[in-house]
Design a protein around this motif. Structure first.
Motif, PDB file in Angstrom:
ATOM      1  N   PRO A   1       0.774  -1.134  -0.050  1.00 34.25           N
ATOM      2  CA  PRO A   1      -0.002  -0.023   0.027  1.00 34.25           C
ATOM      3  C   PRO A   1       0.762   1.219  -0.024  1.00 34.25           C
ATOM      4  O   PRO A   1       0.220   2.337  -0.296  1.00 34.25           O
ATOM      5  CB  PRO A   1      -0.883   0.024   1.327  1.00 34.25           C
ATOM      6  CG  PRO A   1      -0.685  -1.429   1.737  1.00 34.25           C
ATOM      7  CD  PRO A   1       0.639  -2.013   1.142  1.00 34.25           C
TER       8      PRO A   1
ATOM      9  N   ARG B   1       2.196   3.762  -4.325  1.00 33.32           N
ATOM     10  CA  ARG B   1       0.639   4.273  -4.719  1.00 33.32           C
ATOM     11  C   ARG B   1       0.822   4.857  -6.232  1.00 33.32           C
ATOM     12  O   ARG B   1       1.858   5.247  -6.459  1.00 33.32           O
ATOM     13  CB  ARG B   1       0.039   5.315  -3.781  1.00 33.32           C
ATOM     14  CG  ARG B   1      -0.146   4.931  -2.429  1.00 33.32           C
ATOM     15  CD  ARG B   1      -0.538   5.983  -1.662  1.00 33.32           C
ATOM     16  NE  ARG B   1      -0.642   5.199  -0.408  1.00 33.32           N
ATOM     17  CZ  ARG B   1      -1.284   5.942   0.834  1.00 33.32           C
ATOM     18  NH1 ARG B   1      -1.780   7.317   0.602  1.00 33.32           N
ATOM     19  NH2 ARG B   1      -1.184   5.608   2.022  1.00 33.32           N
TER      20      ARG B   1
ATOM     21  N   GLU C   1      -5.255   8.069  -9.014  1.00 28.45           N
ATOM     22  CA  GLU C   1      -6.470   7.876  -7.891  1.00 28.45           C
ATOM     23  C   GLU C   1      -7.462   7.644  -9.004  1.00 28.45           C
ATOM     24  O   GLU C   1      -7.652   8.206 -10.243  1.00 28.45           O
ATOM     25  CB  GLU C   1      -6.625   9.449  -7.660  1.00 28.45           C
ATOM     26  CG  GLU C   1      -7.881   9.553  -6.615  1.00 28.45           C
ATOM     27  CD  GLU C   1      -7.966  10.629  -6.039  1.00 28.45           C
ATOM     28  OE1 GLU C   1      -9.158  11.459  -6.065  1.00 28.45           O
ATOM     29  OE2 GLU C   1      -7.106  11.502  -5.635  1.00 28.45           O
TER      30      GLU C   1
ATOM     31  N   ARG D   1      -6.732   4.557  -4.378  1.00 27.09           N
ATOM     32  CA  ARG D   1      -5.342   4.839  -5.193  1.00 27.09           C
ATOM     33  C   ARG D   1      -5.088   3.256  -5.378  1.00 27.09           C
ATOM     34  O   ARG D   1      -5.227   2.312  -4.709  1.00 27.09           O
ATOM     35  CB  ARG D   1      -4.454   5.216  -4.422  1.00 27.09           C
ATOM     36  CG  ARG D   1      -4.348   6.804  -3.924  1.00 27.09           C
ATOM     37  CD  ARG D   1      -3.502   7.456  -5.169  1.00 27.09           C
ATOM     38  NE  ARG D   1      -3.586   9.061  -4.844  1.00 27.09           N
ATOM     39  CZ  ARG D   1      -2.897   9.811  -5.608  1.00 27.09           C
ATOM     40  NH1 ARG D   1      -2.467   9.338  -6.741  1.00 27.09           N
ATOM     41  NH2 ARG D   1      -3.069  10.887  -5.378  1.00 27.09           N
TER      42      ARG D   1
ATOM     43  N   ILE E   1      -2.463   0.406  -5.954  1.00 27.36           N
ATOM     44  CA  ILE E   1      -1.297   0.160  -5.188  1.00 27.36           C
ATOM     45  C   ILE E   1      -0.493  -1.045  -5.798  1.00 27.36           C
ATOM     46  O   ILE E   1      -1.168  -1.653  -6.680  1.00 27.36           O
ATOM     47  CB  ILE E   1      -1.497   0.055  -3.611  1.00 27.36           C
ATOM     48  CG1 ILE E   1      -2.437  -1.249  -3.619  1.00 27.36           C
ATOM     49  CG2 ILE E   1      -2.023   1.320  -2.824  1.00 27.36           C
ATOM     50  CD1 ILE E   1      -2.604  -1.360  -2.002  1.00 27.36           C
TER      51      ILE E   1
ATOM     52  N   ARG F   1      -5.889   0.879  -2.480  1.00 25.57           N
ATOM     53  CA  ARG F   1      -6.156   1.215  -1.258  1.00 25.57           C
ATOM     54  C   ARG F   1      -7.496   2.409  -1.069  1.00 25.57           C
ATOM     55  O   ARG F   1      -7.208   3.494  -2.048  1.00 25.57           O
ATOM     56  CB  ARG F   1      -4.942   2.085  -0.505  1.00 25.57           C
ATOM     57  CG  ARG F   1      -5.219   2.313   0.821  1.00 25.57           C
ATOM     58  CD  ARG F   1      -4.001   3.300   1.371  1.00 25.57           C
ATOM     59  NE  ARG F   1      -4.049   3.494   2.768  1.00 25.57           N
ATOM     60  CZ  ARG F   1      -4.857   4.676   3.148  1.00 25.57           C
ATOM     61  NH1 ARG F   1      -5.358   5.566   2.361  1.00 25.57           N
ATOM     62  NH2 ARG F   1      -4.917   4.936   4.387  1.00 25.57           N
TER      63      ARG F   1
END
Length: 473
Positions: free
Chosen positions: A65, A68, A71, A409, A411, A426
């Motif tokens: 995690p 990243r 988004e 996001r 990951i 995440r």
């Protein structure tokens, strides 16, 4: 005893009362949701798994995690004229409410992204724009502009979907501007007339404004669907990279002047011609108004998304159209391809959003006028009674959309040489999501390791599983 107890509290807050062994904290639990290609399990919740301390071994799929990427806006499908007609005219109010809750709601599959056509596509019952005029007549001032056709079925459906999911993102795309703007004076074939660039920009800006007044913000706009293709039986328009750059350079200021936050996406076509969006992004004036590049699945390789993004890492990537259809076997062929290539592959190649084509079609793959006569919707709605059938695309989308919420996001996660392919996310609340698909010919014994903990699972061939677990502090 009081002294000892006091020391226990100060030094060992979790210690047990005297004479009793300390309880071992329960391991966090991992939810698992499975779909099998024989359809005996369809996005079905399985017994939870313990997320045990320790390593999963050298071959474990590692989820990190801390590493990243983009988004997410989300997953979804297009509310075409055909889809909206079926929902509004072929279902009872109770049926429609239930289906919208299932498609867009948190207790359903939680779709959070949709696309609407500006004017007609092949999945319309008639061909129209928002400013049609008789042959030979023009309307450069857009005196006759009206989104009335969209108010009949499409925009009420979008409004109802947003009532279920207020975070639903909306993209809009024209298949053709009004015929009088084109060299053919027709919605079918042709390109933009040299004197029509400013009216075209105004047409798009007014569409965005009027849509927003009806349903709320329009988040994304592409200026032309599939601009390297001139369909001969439904609205379309060929628009070269140079033409798109010229149009975008006019449209960007139009949107800004109107105070609109709608972001422009270029291309909105296949993976086979990455040089097309690269040309537009190399044009400084156009590129300043372009937020990202949109892609379709019908030709080329998905790696084109990364190829363009690597050149322009400040530009977003979106995957905006692919249709299932009767040209391939639904189970397991279409199912496997959709999960691997789009639901997993598109975000691994930087897509912030993943859209399939028609949200709903009927049992005859329509209604449509021209174009594809065997495309499949995410769901099928029976014309006669409004009954709903869920297609492989429904379950493919659901394996991500039900668990990956807007603002998540992507990951880091491994995909393994034995055929297990993955993508991980995440969520804003800290939950971790891992989608895995077994593309190998045999069941795969897999371990998943994340942040010093692991769990084990056996995934059947051609099956998908989504795992979700809480953040462990």
């Amino acid at each position: 005893m009081r002294i000892l107890a006091g020391l226990c509290v100060l030094a060992l807050p979790a210690c047990a009362p005297m004479g009793r062994p300390a309880a071992t904290p329960a391991a966090p639990m991992v939810e698992a949701w499975l779909t099998l290609p024989d359809q005996s399990q369809l996005l079905a919740q399985q017994p939870s798994l313990a997320l045990e301390p320790g390593s999963g071994g050298p071959t474990a799929i590692k989820v990190n995690p801390a590493q990243r990427y983009q988004e997410m806006v989300g997953y979804g499908a297009a509310i075409t004229d055909a889809s909206a007609y079926l929902l509004q005219r072929r279902m009872s109010a109770a049926q429609r409410e239930a289906l919208l809750a299932e498609l867009f709601g948190p207790k359903g599959i939680g779709l959070s992204f949709t696309r609407v056509t500006i004017g007609a596509s092949d999945f319309s019952r008639s061909h129209y724009s928002y400013d049609d005029r008789p042959k030979g007549e023009t309307d450069p001032g857009l005196a006759h502009f009206s989104i009335a056709p969209a108010k009949m079925e499409v925009l009420p459906t979008v409004r109802a979907a947003r009532a279920v999911n207020p975070k639903l993102a909306l993209m809009v795309s024209p298949w053709s501007p009004p015929g009088w703007m084109k060299t053919t004076d027709s919605l079918i074939t042709g390109t933009l007339r040299d004197d029509a660039y400013l009216p075209f920009a105004t047409y798009l800006r007014r569409t965005v404004q009027d849509f927003a007044a009806e349903v709320g913000p329009v988040d994304y706009l592409s200026i032309q669907n599939e601009p390297d293709f001139e369909p001969d039986s439904y609205p379309g328009m060929r628009l070269s990279a140079a033409q798109r750059a010229r149009a975008i350079a006019l449209l960007g200021p139009e949107l800004a002047k109107a105070g609109l936050v709608t972001r422009i996406l270029d291309w909105d076509h296949n993976w086979d011609l990455p040089e097309q969006p690269l040309w537009v992004l190399a044009d400084a004036q156009a590129a300043s108004h372009v937020a990202g590049v949109a892609w379709h699945c019908y030709k080329g390789d998905i790696a084109a998304q990364s190829q363009v993004r690597d050149r322009y890492p400040d530009k977003d990537v979106f995957f905006t159209e692919c249709s299932g259809g009767e040209w391939s076997k639904a189970w397991p062929d279409s199912w496997a391809w959709t999960v691997r290539t789009l639901v997993i592959g598109a975000p691994r190649h930087w897509a912030r959003g993943v859209l399939l084509w028609n949200l709903a079609l009927d049992e005859k793959f329509g209604p449509h006028l021209g174009g594809c006569d065997n495309c499949r919707g995410v769901v099928t709605i029976d014309n006669a009674n409004g009954a709903v059938s869920r297609n492989p695309e429904y379950y493919a989308l659901g394996h991500a959309s039900k668990f990956v919420v807007p603002g998540a996001r992507r990951i880091a996660s491994d995909s393994k040489a034995d055929g297990v392919e993955t993508v991980a996310f995440r969520n804003p609340d800290g939950t971790r999501v891992l989608l895995a698909f077994n593309a190998g010919g045999q069941p795969a014994d897999m371990a998943v390791e994340s942040e010093g903990r692991h769990f084990d699972y056996t995934l059947p061939a051609n099956a998908a599983v989504t795992f979700r677990w809480p953040e462990v502090r």
